[in-house]
Design an enzyme around this catalytic site. Sequence first.
Site, PDB file in Angstrom:
ATOM      1  N   ASN A   1     -10.271  -2.873   2.629  1.00 29.26           N
ATOM      2  CA  ASN A   1      -9.997  -2.845   1.187  1.00 29.26           C
ATOM      3  C   ASN A   1     -11.285  -2.565   0.427  1.00 29.26           C
ATOM      4  O   ASN A   1     -12.369  -2.547   1.016  1.00 29.26           O
ATOM      5  CB  ASN A   1      -9.421  -4.187   0.727  1.00 29.26           C
ATOM      6  CG  ASN A   1      -7.932  -4.321   1.055  1.00 29.26           C
ATOM      7  OD1 ASN A   1      -7.251  -3.337   1.333  1.00 29.26           O
ATOM      8  ND2 ASN A   1      -7.436  -5.542   1.012  1.00 29.26           N
TER       9      ASN A   1
ATOM     10  N   HIS B   1       0.828  -1.222   0.000  1.00 32.37           N
ATOM     11  CA  HIS B   1       0.000   0.000   0.000  1.00 32.37           C
ATOM     12  C   HIS B   1       0.856   1.264   0.000  1.00 32.37           C
ATOM     13  O   HIS B   1       0.491   2.271   0.610  1.00 32.37           O
ATOM     14  CB  HIS B   1      -0.951   0.030   1.197  1.00 32.37           C
ATOM     15  CG  HIS B   1      -1.965  -1.075   1.211  1.00 32.37           C
ATOM     16  ND1 HIS B   1      -3.226  -0.947   0.695  1.00 32.37           N
ATOM     17  CD2 HIS B   1      -1.891  -2.351   1.682  1.00 32.37           C
ATOM     18  CE1 HIS B   1      -3.890  -2.088   0.852  1.00 32.37           C
ATOM     19  NE2 HIS B   1      -3.087  -2.962   1.445  1.00 32.37           N
TER      20      HIS B   1
HETATM   21 FE1  HDD Z   1      -2.405  -4.834   5.511  1.00 33.24          FE
HETATM   22  C1  HDD Z   1      -0.964  -1.784   5.205  1.00 33.24           C
HETATM   23  C2  HDD Z   1      -5.380  -3.534   4.334  1.00 33.24           C
HETATM   24  C3  HDD Z   1      -3.841  -7.951   5.651  1.00 33.24           C
HETATM   25  C4  HDD Z   1       0.363  -6.025   6.959  1.00 33.24           C
HETATM   26  N1  HDD Z   1      -3.040  -3.019   4.878  1.00 33.24           N
HETATM   27  C5  HDD Z   1      -2.288  -1.882   4.827  1.00 33.24           C
HETATM   28  C6  HDD Z   1      -3.074  -0.804   4.332  1.00 33.24           C
HETATM   29  C7  HDD Z   1      -4.322  -1.302   4.083  1.00 33.24           C
HETATM   30  C8  HDD Z   1      -4.299  -2.684   4.438  1.00 33.24           C
HETATM   31  C9  HDD Z   1      -5.516  -0.534   3.539  1.00 33.24           C
HETATM   32  C10 HDD Z   1      -2.592   0.611   4.103  1.00 33.24           C
HETATM   33  C11 HDD Z   1      -2.878   1.492   5.270  1.00 33.24           C
HETATM   34  C12 HDD Z   1      -2.455   2.903   4.966  1.00 33.24           C
HETATM   35  O1  HDD Z   1      -3.111   3.523   4.114  1.00 33.24           O
HETATM   36  O2  HDD Z   1      -1.494   3.348   5.570  1.00 33.24           O
HETATM   37  N2  HDD Z   1      -4.211  -5.613   4.995  1.00 33.24           N
HETATM   38  C13 HDD Z   1      -5.321  -4.889   4.640  1.00 33.24           C
HETATM   39  C14 HDD Z   1      -6.469  -5.758   4.628  1.00 33.24           C
HETATM   40  C15 HDD Z   1      -6.038  -7.008   4.993  1.00 33.24           C
HETATM   41  C16 HDD Z   1      -4.621  -6.902   5.242  1.00 33.24           C
HETATM   42  C17 HDD Z   1      -7.870  -5.315   4.281  1.00 33.24           C
HETATM   43  C18 HDD Z   1      -6.814  -8.273   5.165  1.00 33.24           C
HETATM   44  C19 HDD Z   1      -8.086  -8.312   5.429  1.00 33.24           C
HETATM   45  N3  HDD Z   1      -1.831  -6.660   6.140  1.00 33.24           N
HETATM   46  C20 HDD Z   1      -2.575  -7.812   6.144  1.00 33.24           C
HETATM   47  C21 HDD Z   1      -1.831  -8.872   6.784  1.00 33.24           C
HETATM   48  C22 HDD Z   1      -0.630  -8.316   7.169  1.00 33.24           C
HETATM   49  C23 HDD Z   1      -0.657  -6.936   6.754  1.00 33.24           C
HETATM   50  C24 HDD Z   1      -2.326 -10.282   6.985  1.00 33.24           C
HETATM   51  C25 HDD Z   1       0.536  -8.948   7.887  1.00 33.24           C
HETATM   52  C26 HDD Z   1       0.526 -10.051   8.542  1.00 33.24           C
HETATM   53  N4  HDD Z   1      -0.590  -4.062   5.926  1.00 33.24           N
HETATM   54  C27 HDD Z   1       0.386  -4.726   6.575  1.00 33.24           C
HETATM   55  C28 HDD Z   1       1.587  -3.870   6.893  1.00 33.24           C
HETATM   56  C29 HDD Z   1       1.152  -2.480   6.355  1.00 33.24           C
HETATM   57  C30 HDD Z   1      -0.223  -2.776   5.758  1.00 33.24           C
HETATM   58  C31 HDD Z   1       2.898  -4.402   6.437  1.00 33.24           C
HETATM   59  C32 HDD Z   1       2.107  -1.754   5.426  1.00 33.24           C
HETATM   60  C33 HDD Z   1       2.114  -0.324   5.868  1.00 33.24           C
HETATM   61  C34 HDD Z   1       1.388  -0.314   7.105  1.00 33.24           C
HETATM   62  O3  HDD Z   1       0.962  -1.567   7.407  1.00 33.24           O
HETATM   63  O4  HDD Z   1       1.186   0.640   7.814  1.00 33.24           O
HETATM   64  O5  HDD Z   1       1.803  -3.849   8.249  1.00 33.24           O
END
Ligand code: HDD
Length: 713
Positions: free
Chosen positions: A151, A78
């Site tokens: 999402n 993202h």
């Molecule tokens: Fe995630 C960012 C949505 C599963 C680990 N995720 C991130 C963002 C969104 C989502 C919208 C961007 C937020 C922003 O605008 O700063 N992610 C989801 C959804 C998931 C999902 C809807 C499942 C239903 N994500 C998911 C899993 C993991 C992560 C299973 C790790 C085990 N996601 C992350 C992250 C991020 C992230 C690496 C990257 C930047 C942040 O968190 O702040 O931790």
Amino acid sequence: MEKEEKNAKKDSKKIKDLSASYKDGSNKPLTTNQGLKVNDTNNSLKSGERGSTLLEDFLLREKINNFDHERIPERIVHARGSAAHGYFELYDSIEEYTKAGIFTDTKRKTPVFVRFSTVAGSKGSPDLARDVRGFAVKFYTEEGTWDLVGNNMPIFFIQDAMKFPDLIHSVKPEPNKEIPQAASAHDTFYDFVSLTTETLHNHIWAMSDRAIPRSYRMMEGFGIHTFRLINKEGKSHFVKFHWKPKLGVHSVTWDEAVKINGADSDFHRRDLWDAIEAGEYPEWELGLQIIPQEDEHKFDFDLLDATKLIPEEMVPVKIVGKMTLNKNPENFFAETEQVAFLPGHIVPGIDFSNDPLLQGRLFSYRDTQLSRLGSVNFHQIPINRPVVNTHNNQRDGHMQMDIPKGQTAYFPNSLGGGCPYLSKIAEGGFDSYEERIDAKKIRTRSESFSDHFSQPALFYRSLASWEKNHVANAYTFELGKCMHKHIQQRMLWLIQQIDEDLAKKVSDGLGIDIPDDIERPINQAIGADADVDKHQPGPKKIYLDSSPALSQANTKFDSVATRQIAALVADGFNMDAFKPVKELLEKEGAMVKLIAPTGGTVLCNHDTEHEVDASIMTTESVLYDAVYVAGGEESVEKLLKNSKYIKFINEAFKHCKAIAADKEGEKLIDTSYVKEYKDDQAVFINKKPKAFRDAIAKHRNWDRMEVTDSIPV
Ligand code: HDD
């Protein structure tokens, strides 16, 4: 809405809080970070006019040193996104389900900050990648901050957070060559998808039009996981969160998406910014699917499995409130880049479920902020700080902005009067839902998670025929980009399990036969000692013939607000016929843009000058929702001299858009492929403006798809 009223709405508690951190350099002297006034920021300090630069030059060092450290790591997923401020208003209290203030107090206007994003691409990647879109909402509530990090699709690719690094590594550019950027159409992704069958549901959504939205403002949002709502009595209901856009759910075609990425790679970012600046505030209604705790096991799928949705026809979506985005950020880095969303940020009245994807997310987001934002104090960054006071005994760390007073930083204490003190639950203290647990500690996947074909099939069955064609084309394109035949075959076999017709179309497109069977195990998302047969995807079930709510054919088609209409004009264009069209469309919030052979101004048939919005050289058909060719002999003769106008019309036609022409404008139409299709439902020559307006509101004439392949643009 009157301007004053709009501005008043922007004055939320969070915006007031942020304004304390705004810096405005207008009419101020340039200073160093220490406040020293500077009289030359163009030349370094030298030993003589042509001599070497002196180490003493603290002005040079401060400026360059700051610049050297301007970048922070982009989000691991993202990375590419845009955000806006706004507020959430509740229609009616739902205190029977939850004690959360945001859902019980109808007088509140809860400030929000919302960030939309793509998933796979880097920070500078184009907006129209075929991808899932992030829809992350930060609610600054009176009881603390609640983040709903969702999402634009109601399900996720995997069931257990343990698989997230694998999923992301497979879709990101391949590690040896860092190709492709912001694209899932490559071998590693399909290698993973075809070996991990739980991905198939989210994957088919990613092949659908949902993955190439017309605008962030025209997407649904979903919390995806099953959460809990907890009422005053401590009773729990399961809940799924839905955002429904007031403008309906609309997408572009793949051909358009590819071209938009070249014509304006900031298309979604610009669209969101421009709509808010124009006062056309994007709005979504919040809906809840509420499931009594007793019904947990009533479904053909597991509520804790994030690869499943609950069809709206089985559990209706109860609309409870509305979110409006009404203010752009003041500074992209300070707000949009530094905002940190954490699914672990909840408030009393809302709680987690045991969904193993959600459980893992509760760790990941806090962890990632530490490397991205660099300090445990990231919650003190203005955009992240809550609108309520915070007091605790957490101390120090990089970039501590607060100055905690007093002798004590521990609990319990008597030297600090026992403060900060603990709140009783009745006074708003958070309390986790008391769930009975009696289980073995075990590393496995529940068998109730093993239905991988039923819901992708339900999704496909629920689509209109044009949507189905788009899905088939998307699979064909993506798999066509894979270099390994065994991966293409494995995918074809799996698509056949979802839908035979779909598999046939893709197989024909690829020129590869569907294999009779494929080498097992196909679902490898299990441990080495696990019983492989037990974990193979179960047979496809049909518990619902179709779910109309899943098809964009059943979305809203009532508004032309914010639609971009290209009016093709040159000097001498017929204003008399154009005026009523323009007035009708603009009255309803559409934006009519004059596209002329050059920039500057253009003269109408009354010799009045009109500002040109874009010269034909700087713009493209794909950036508009509809095209109007103005009449006027002189104007049309000029347009005919530039073949880009013909391409403009041909592309609009290919992309199923509404096209209108006034009198002589028909001559330009006759140079395009539209000449053969003047009886098309969305082509209007010398017709009433209302008919053109209605066709724009319908978004596209998808019936035209039958002929668009023959339009060679
Ligand atoms: Fe995630 C960012 C949505 C599963 C680990 N995720 C991130 C963002 C969104 C989502 C919208 C961007 C937020 C922003 O605008 O700063 N992610 C989801 C959804 C998931 C999902 C809807 C499942 C239903 N994500 C998911 C899993 C993991 C992560 C299973 C790790 C085990 N996601 C992350 C992250 C991020 C992230 C690496 C990257 C930047 C942040 O968190 O702040 O931790």
